[in-house]
Write a protein that holds these residues in place. Structure first.
Motif, PDB file in Angstrom:
ATOM      1  N   ILE A 130       3.339  -8.879 -10.260  1.00  0.00           N
ATOM      2  CA  ILE A 130       3.452  -9.869  -9.116  1.00  0.00           C
ATOM      3  C   ILE A 130       2.909 -11.282  -9.770  1.00  0.00           C
ATOM      4  N   GLU A 131       4.096 -12.063  -9.816  1.00  0.00           N
ATOM      5  CA  GLU A 131       3.996 -13.193  -9.766  1.00  0.00           C
ATOM      6  C   GLU A 131       3.151 -14.448  -8.705  1.00  0.00           C
ATOM      7  N   ILE A 142       6.912 -10.509  -5.605  1.00  0.00           N
ATOM      8  CA  ILE A 142       6.268  -8.537  -5.960  1.00  0.00           C
ATOM      9  C   ILE A 142       7.674  -8.438  -5.866  1.00  0.00           C
ATOM     10  N   PRO A 143       7.891  -8.014  -8.047  1.00  0.00           N
ATOM     11  CA  PRO A 143       9.221  -7.517  -7.337  1.00  0.00           C
ATOM     12  C   PRO A 143       8.666  -5.641  -7.679  1.00  0.00           C
ATOM     13  N   ILE A 144       9.964  -5.493  -6.670  1.00  0.00           N
ATOM     14  CA  ILE A 144       9.590  -3.957  -5.947  1.00  0.00           C
ATOM     15  C   ILE A 144      10.691  -2.774  -7.067  1.00  0.00           C
ATOM     16  N   TYR A 190      13.109 -11.632   1.088  1.00  0.00           N
ATOM     17  CA  TYR A 190      13.511 -10.262  -0.177  1.00  0.00           C
ATOM     18  C   TYR A 190      14.798 -11.288  -0.631  1.00  0.00           C
ATOM     19  N   THR A 191      14.846 -11.002  -1.507  1.00  0.00           N
ATOM     20  CA  THR A 191      15.919 -11.446  -2.815  1.00  0.00           C
ATOM     21  C   THR A 191      16.335  -9.777  -3.727  1.00  0.00           C
ATOM     22  N   GLY A 192      17.087  -9.895  -3.925  1.00  0.00           N
ATOM     23  CA  GLY A 192      18.158  -8.830  -5.085  1.00  0.00           C
ATOM     24  C   GLY A 192      17.928  -7.609  -3.518  1.00  0.00           C
ATOM     25  N   GLY A 247      20.454   9.388  -8.507  1.00  0.00           N
ATOM     26  CA  GLY A 247      18.854   8.632  -9.478  1.00  0.00           C
ATOM     27  C   GLY A 247      19.728   7.267  -9.973  1.00  0.00           C
ATOM     28  N   ASP A 248      20.323   6.543  -8.726  1.00  0.00           N
ATOM     29  CA  ASP A 248      20.380   5.047  -9.212  1.00  0.00           C
ATOM     30  C   ASP A 248      19.010   4.287  -9.297  1.00  0.00           C
ATOM     31  N   LYS A 249      18.257   3.388  -9.339  1.00  0.00           N
ATOM     32  CA  LYS A 249      17.471   2.480  -9.075  1.00  0.00           C
ATOM     33  C   LYS A 249      17.959   1.115  -8.699  1.00  0.00           C
ATOM     34  N   GLN A 250      16.935   0.754  -8.610  1.00  0.00           N
ATOM     35  CA  GLN A 250      17.445  -0.847  -7.481  1.00  0.00           C
ATOM     36  C   GLN A 250      15.900  -2.052  -7.453  1.00  0.00           C
ATOM     37  N   THR A 251      15.850  -2.657  -8.227  1.00  0.00           N
ATOM     38  CA  THR A 251      15.028  -3.398  -7.944  1.00  0.00           C
ATOM     39  C   THR A 251      14.868  -4.944  -6.935  1.00  0.00           C
ATOM     40  N   PHE A 252      14.220  -5.345  -6.618  1.00  0.00           N
ATOM     41  CA  PHE A 252      14.046  -6.222  -5.434  1.00  0.00           C
ATOM     42  C   PHE A 252      12.678  -6.357  -5.411  1.00  0.00           C
ATOM     43  N   ASP A 253      12.683  -8.484  -4.921  1.00  0.00           N
ATOM     44  CA  ASP A 253      11.006  -8.955  -4.981  1.00  0.00           C
ATOM     45  C   ASP A 253      10.780  -9.522  -3.179  1.00  0.00           C
ATOM     46  N   VAL A 254       9.843  -9.313  -2.547  1.00  0.00           N
ATOM     47  CA  VAL A 254       9.165  -9.511  -1.672  1.00  0.00           C
ATOM     48  C   VAL A 254       8.657 -11.029  -1.793  1.00  0.00           C
ATOM     49  N   LYS A 255       8.931 -11.692  -1.680  1.00  0.00           N
ATOM     50  CA  LYS A 255       8.115 -13.235  -1.317  1.00  0.00           C
ATOM     51  C   LYS A 255       7.395 -13.460  -0.081  1.00  0.00           C
TER      52      LYS A 255
END
Length: 164
Positions: free
Chosen positions: A51-52, A86-88, A118-120, A131-139
């Motif tokens: 977390i930034e 927060i990257p999730i 939300y970004t990303g 099976g795919d993963k994806q990361t996004f940010d909650v600000k």
């Protein structure tokens, strides 16, 4: 003559019984077929990254046991412009492709000084294959002036997916 009438009535009843049985059996197969597809659609939260925080302290995020929602807590936004990012990471653990339809946020209240973005990730973005993963940010950020203390800010998010 009575035997012929009785035979005709029994034949008609037999045909009606078979027709009703067939329609019930056919409907049951269609319903089960549709249900099987939806059971295979499953996207879960799998990881919270580092977390930034800028002018913020003690922000945290916790994934529920079933992986369907994330509880986010931002207890100390100190000044206007402060934020916690927060990257999730999510993962499609189902067997069919999934596409994000909407994001549900609960517990936000009516605090207009706080903004959640939300970004990303987007509501109409690409399909997430099995099976795919994806990361996004909650600000979570303090964006507007407020005359009183903001205090603790807790809420949770849930993603709603459809077959892609």
């Amino acid at each position: 003559m009575k035997k012929q009438n009785l035979f005709v009535v029994l034949l008609v009843l037999c045909i009606i019984t078979m027709a009703v049985g067939y329609s019930i059996f056919r409907t049951d197969i269609e319903v089960n077929g549709r249900t099987a597809v939806f059971e295979d659609l499953q996207v879960i939260f799998v990881k919270i990254g580092k977390i930034e925080e800028i002018n913020s302290m003690d922000a945290s995020a916790v994934i529920s046991e079933d992986g369907k929602k994330v509880t986010i807590s931002v207890p100390k936004l100190m000044v206007k412009g402060a934020y916690a990012k927060i990257p999730i990471t999510i993962k499609n653990v189902g067997t069919v492709p999934a596409k994000l339809r909407s994001i549900s946020q609960f517990g936000l209240g009516n605090n207009t000084a706080i903004s959640v973005s939300y970004t990303g990730i987007g509501v109409t973005d690409s399909v997430l294959e099995p099976g795919d993963k994806q990361t996004f940010d909650v600000k979570v950020s303090w964006t507007r002036d407020l005359y009183n203390n903001i205090g603790n800010y807790d809420f949770f998010i849930k993603f709603n997916y459809v077959q892609g």
